[in-house]
Structures are given as C-alpha cells and as structure tokens.
Design a protein around this motif. Structure first.
Motif, PDB file in Angstrom:
ATOM      1  N   LEU A   1       0.871  -1.172   0.050  1.00 51.93           N
ATOM      2  CA  LEU A   1       0.334  -0.182   0.012  1.00 51.93           C
ATOM      3  C   LEU A   1       1.065   1.664   0.200  1.00 51.93           C
ATOM      4  O   LEU A   1       0.928   2.103   0.801  1.00 51.93           O
ATOM      5  CB  LEU A   1      -1.412   0.273   0.971  1.00 51.93           C
ATOM      6  N   PRO A   2       2.089   1.825  -1.167  1.00 53.11           N
ATOM      7  CA  PRO A   2       2.684   2.763  -1.104  1.00 53.11           C
ATOM      8  C   PRO A   2       1.357   3.933  -0.783  1.00 53.11           C
ATOM      9  O   PRO A   2       2.526   4.991  -0.442  1.00 53.11           O
ATOM     10  CB  PRO A   2       3.697   2.926  -2.471  1.00 53.11           C
ATOM     11  N   PHE A   3       0.371   3.919  -1.368  1.00 44.58           N
ATOM     12  CA  PHE A   3      -0.261   5.529  -1.194  1.00 44.58           C
ATOM     13  C   PHE A   3      -0.703   5.245   0.000  1.00 44.58           C
ATOM     14  O   PHE A   3      -1.869   6.644  -0.444  1.00 44.58           O
ATOM     15  CB  PHE A   3      -1.697   4.784  -2.780  1.00 44.58           C
ATOM     16  N   ALA A   4      -1.032   4.967   0.627  1.00 41.63           N
ATOM     17  CA  ALA A   4      -1.507   4.964   1.645  1.00 41.63           C
ATOM     18  C   ALA A   4      -1.569   6.264   2.675  1.00 41.63           C
ATOM     19  O   ALA A   4      -0.290   7.007   2.494  1.00 41.63           O
ATOM     20  CB  ALA A   4      -1.138   3.998   2.677  1.00 41.63           C
ATOM     21  N   ASN A   5      -2.310   7.165   3.672  1.00 46.83           N
ATOM     22  CA  ASN A   5      -1.903   7.907   4.435  1.00 46.83           C
ATOM     23  C   ASN A   5      -0.900   7.330   5.906  1.00 46.83           C
ATOM     24  O   ASN A   5      -1.018   8.330   6.457  1.00 46.83           O
ATOM     25  CB  ASN A   5      -3.019   8.784   5.104  1.00 46.83           C
ATOM     26  N   TRP A   6       0.663   7.332   5.127  1.00 44.03           N
ATOM     27  CA  TRP A   6       1.623   6.922   6.307  1.00 44.03           C
ATOM     28  C   TRP A   6       1.551   8.072   6.969  1.00 44.03           C
ATOM     29  O   TRP A   6       1.802   8.912   6.205  1.00 44.03           O
ATOM     30  CB  TRP A   6       2.490   6.655   5.269  1.00 44.03           C
ATOM     31  N   LYS A   7       2.101   7.965   8.422  1.00 46.61           N
ATOM     32  CA  LYS A   7       2.506   9.051   8.910  1.00 46.61           C
ATOM     33  C   LYS A   7       3.809   8.603   9.213  1.00 46.61           C
ATOM     34  O   LYS A   7       4.336   9.732  10.047  1.00 46.61           O
ATOM     35  CB  LYS A   7       1.492   9.572  10.847  1.00 46.61           C
ATOM     36  N   ALA A   8       4.608   7.343   9.811  1.00 46.84           N
ATOM     37  CA  ALA A   8       5.021   7.078  10.579  1.00 46.84           C
ATOM     38  C   ALA A   8       5.155   5.281  10.234  1.00 46.84           C
ATOM     39  O   ALA A   8       4.415   4.513  10.524  1.00 46.84           O
ATOM     40  CB  ALA A   8       5.618   7.379  12.002  1.00 46.84           C
ATOM     41  N   THR A   9       6.263   5.049  10.633  1.00 52.11           N
ATOM     42  CA  THR A   9       7.043   3.609  11.145  1.00 52.11           C
ATOM     43  C   THR A   9       7.377   3.539  12.442  1.00 52.11           C
ATOM     44  O   THR A   9       8.132   4.399  13.041  1.00 52.11           O
ATOM     45  CB  THR A   9       8.072   2.911   9.831  1.00 52.11           C
ATOM     46  N   VAL A  10       6.506   2.771  13.482  1.00 49.53           N
ATOM     47  CA  VAL A  10       7.037   2.770  15.026  1.00 49.53           C
ATOM     48  C   VAL A  10       7.754   1.570  14.927  1.00 49.53           C
ATOM     49  O   VAL A  10       6.176   0.353  14.926  1.00 49.53           O
ATOM     50  CB  VAL A  10       6.045   3.548  15.491  1.00 49.53           C
ATOM     51  N   HIS A  11       8.445   1.047  15.383  1.00 47.32           N
ATOM     52  CA  HIS A  11       8.841  -0.368  15.213  1.00 47.32           C
ATOM     53  C   HIS A  11       8.231  -0.741  17.031  1.00 47.32           C
ATOM     54  O   HIS A  11       8.270  -0.167  17.949  1.00 47.32           O
ATOM     55  CB  HIS A  11      10.306  -0.557  15.765  1.00 47.32           C
ATOM     56  N   HIS A  12       7.832  -1.652  17.721  1.00 42.14           N
ATOM     57  CA  HIS A  12       7.167  -2.351  18.652  1.00 42.14           C
ATOM     58  C   HIS A  12       8.172  -1.763  19.697  1.00 42.14           C
ATOM     59  O   HIS A  12       9.571  -2.575  19.393  1.00 42.14           O
ATOM     60  CB  HIS A  12       7.055  -3.587  18.811  1.00 42.14           C
ATOM     61  N   GLY A  13       7.650  -2.751  21.236  1.00 40.35           N
ATOM     62  CA  GLY A  13       8.709  -2.572  21.973  1.00 40.35           C
ATOM     63  C   GLY A  13       8.486  -2.716  23.271  1.00 40.35           C
ATOM     64  O   GLY A  13       7.140  -3.106  22.940  1.00 40.35           O
ATOM     65  N   MET A  14       8.881  -3.581  24.443  1.00 38.99           N
ATOM     66  CA  MET A  14       8.445  -4.677  25.686  1.00 38.99           C
ATOM     67  C   MET A  14       9.082  -3.413  26.624  1.00 38.99           C
ATOM     68  O   MET A  14      10.395  -3.539  26.476  1.00 38.99           O
ATOM     69  CB  MET A  14       9.123  -5.942  24.997  1.00 38.99           C
TER      70      MET A  14
END
Length: 372
Positions: A147-160
């Motif tokens: 979905l390269p066209f989607a309204n992406w705001k950020a990538t946030v990797h998970h954390g524990m």
C-alpha cells in the motif's frame, strides 16, 4: 496529553497466553502513563493497565467459554463507546485495523491507526483509498509495500518493557521456536534445522483451529517421530524469560511478509540471538552478526544456528534496551501524536456538534454527562 487507546477484543490486555497486538497496546499504554500522560484504554474487563480502563466486554473473546459469540458485535459496541467520548481526547489511537473508519469520519484528524497485520490481501487497498483521511502507522517499513499510496504518518517499531524479561548470560544448549504452528511460520524448517545440528528443539506454540489440519498432518508427525523435539504448547509472559533465556538461539524461519515479529525482540530481551529468514520485517529488526543472523536458505540457517553461541548475549540485551524498549516505542508515538496535533486545523464547531452532524443517533445526554 489526553490519549485514548482502542484495542482489539480478541485477547486480554496483555494476553494471558499467545497474542501480539493486545500485548503491544498494553505496553504502549503503560509506558505513556509512566511518561506522565492521561491515557484511557478501551478494552475487555480483564485488562491489567495503569491507565483508566473503560471495559466494553466482560472478558476477551478467544478464551471466553461461551459457545456462541459475535466478535463484530462486541467491536461495534466498543467503537460506539469511544465515539460518545471522542471530545475528551486529544488523540484517539486505534489498533483495530479499518472497522472504525466509517464511524469516525467527522473526527478523522484526531485519530491515528496502527496497522498490525499483513496488507497484501485482496480488497484491502480499496479501503485505504476510500478513507484516505485517516493517518496510518506501520510497524515496519516492509509492511507498507502493498500500500505505497496509503496515508502513512510514520513507522514505529514495537517495544517491550525490559523489566519483565531477565537476560541470561549462558544458554542451556537447546534451540527454541516460539509462536504459532502455521504454514507461514515454518515450524517444519525449525525441526529440520535442529535435526541437522543434532540439537534439542523446544517448541512453545499455539495451534489455532484454522491450523489443526496442518498440525495433525505435517508437524505433529515430525515432532512425535523425533526425540530431539519437545512440544511445550502455549506459554505466557511469565514463562518466556526461562524459555528464551535458556535457548542457544531462537529460530524464526518464516516464509511470509511478517509485519514485525514480537518474538524476535522478546528473545533479544533475554540475550538470545535470533536466526531469521530474510523476509518481511526481519532485516529491520535483526542486526546481522550482532543480534543474530539473517539467512536465505535452510543450509545457511543450519550454519548460522551452529555459530549462534559465538554472539555476545549481553550486547544483544543492550541493543534491545536501546532500540526496542516500551519507553522508546512510546516516545516515538508521542512524536507522531505531536505532529498530528500540530497539523490539526482550527474547528469552530465543537467536537460534539461535528459528531452529531454525522451520527445523529448518538445520545446527546452522554456528551453532557461526560463534560460535567
């Protein structure tokens, strides 16, 4: 900041046994509270949280013994409750994929949606084209590819949270597989790797109803016919330090576009290196030669698992603390929330009036009560 976290209702928050999304929501919510924010969690009543809990179901769906239940009905009830209270929050953070979009169009600019699953399925693209006003967060850069066209705001990797995992400086000599017994997770590869090395393999895994035939016809015969393999079944968080910390390496032999893969960072928190096939998010999570090895073939996986004990387990835990703690995840989300607030246009109409204009069936008295 006043933040709503809206979780799926399939597992408790955090899950009692297997579960990914609800576990991430639990840790994100607590970390945001610890950082001083006013957080409300919409979840089932069995949630354990430091936030303000709004219970919308008596218990999580999967372990509910009721023979007949509707996941759609329970999620719609929850979303209705969130919508009634929307005016209370600066940010409403959804983890429920796309089901909320039609209901929240009037307040899309104060919402954020983290997508936790695969996005290469038929029909999904049309949803994100139709409701493009909703800002999205990916959990890996690789997840975005369909979905390269989607309204992406950020990538946030998970954390524990690091304090629930105890790092082990020395293994007990076995290999580990943790996750689901399903074709895309390739437990058969894990068994083949361990067998080739003549090393014990412990498998702590869930068997979903959809995968029972695969378990019965493919994996169970491989387990029962091999004295090196021990099938443990599902385990909870309280068992993972011992299980993962005792392993010489975690085998992550996936064969699908894994959006993130929590088990990789859980192993890192225990100081255990990960041998992962180069697929989906693994190149973003594993630092080849430092926190594990990235491989492309079964032969490479066997060789990598054979030298995993050479990696520095204390250094692996240190990389987890730096990159994948729940506090690091929460701080990255706060940056996204702040950007969302900064871009929000001034709205002369009150939030209550804007919602009522689109959803007139919502009871006005609920807003009055909430604002009192």
């Amino acid at each position: 900041m006043k933040i709503a976290q809206v979780t799926p209702l399939y597992e408790a928050v955090p899950p009692r046994l297997y579960g990914g999304t609800e576990r991430v929501v639990a840790h994100l919510t607590d970390a945001l509270v610890d950082l001083g924010h006013d957080v409300t969690l919409f979840a089932s009543a069995d949630a354990e949280t430091r936030a303000r809990l709004v219970p919308v179901r008596d218990q999580a769906i999967r372990l509910d013994p009721a023979p007949l239940k509707s996941d759609l009905a329970s999620h719609l009830v929850m979303l209705h409750e969130v919508l009634k209270r929307a005016d209370e929050f600066d940010v409403i953070h959804f983890h429920t994929d796309m089901i909320q979009f039609p209901m929240f169009e009037a307040v899309a600019d104060k919402t954020l949606t983290t997508l936790h699953g695969r996005l290469d399925m038929k029909d999904i693209g049309g949803v994100y084209e139709r409701w493009s006003q909703f800002g999205l967060v990916s959990i890996s850069d690789d997840q975005r590819r369909p979905l390269p066209f989607a309204n992406w705001k950020a990538t946030v990797h998970h954390g524990m949270p690091g304090d629930i995992y105890q790092a082990s400086s020395q293994s007990q000599g076995y290999l580990a597989f943790l996750g689901r017994i399903s074709p895309e997770k390739r437990p058969d590869r894990a068994i083949q790797i361990a067998t080739a090395l003549n090393k014990p393999l412990k498998m702590a895994a869930k068997v979903d109803a959809a995968d029972k035939v695969y378990w019965e016809t493919v994996i169970k015969p491989m387990v029962e016919g091999n004295p090196l393999i021990e099938f443990v079944g599902e385990i909870g968080d309280h068992q993972k330090s011992a299980f993962l910390g005792g392993a010489e390496a975690l085998l992550f032999p996936i064969d699908w576009p894994e959006p993130f893969g929590l088990v990789m960072i859980e192993a890192m928190a225990c100081g255990t290196p990960v041998v992962a096939f180069r697929c989906g998010s693994t190149t973003e999570v594993i630092e080849d030669g430092e926190t594990g090895f990235l491989v492309d073939t079964l032969e490479q996986a066997v060789a990598a698992a054979g030298r995993a004990q050479l990696l520095d387990r204390d250094a692996i835990r240190a990389r987890f603390d730096l990159r994948f703690s729940s506090t690091a995840m929460a701080r990255r989300y706060l940056d996204v929330y702040g950007d969302l607030l900064a871009r929000r246009p001034y709205a002369p109409m009150s939030m209550r009036d804007s919602i009522m204009a689109v959803h007139p069936l919502i009871e006005p008295r609920s807003f009055v009560a909430n604002q009192a």
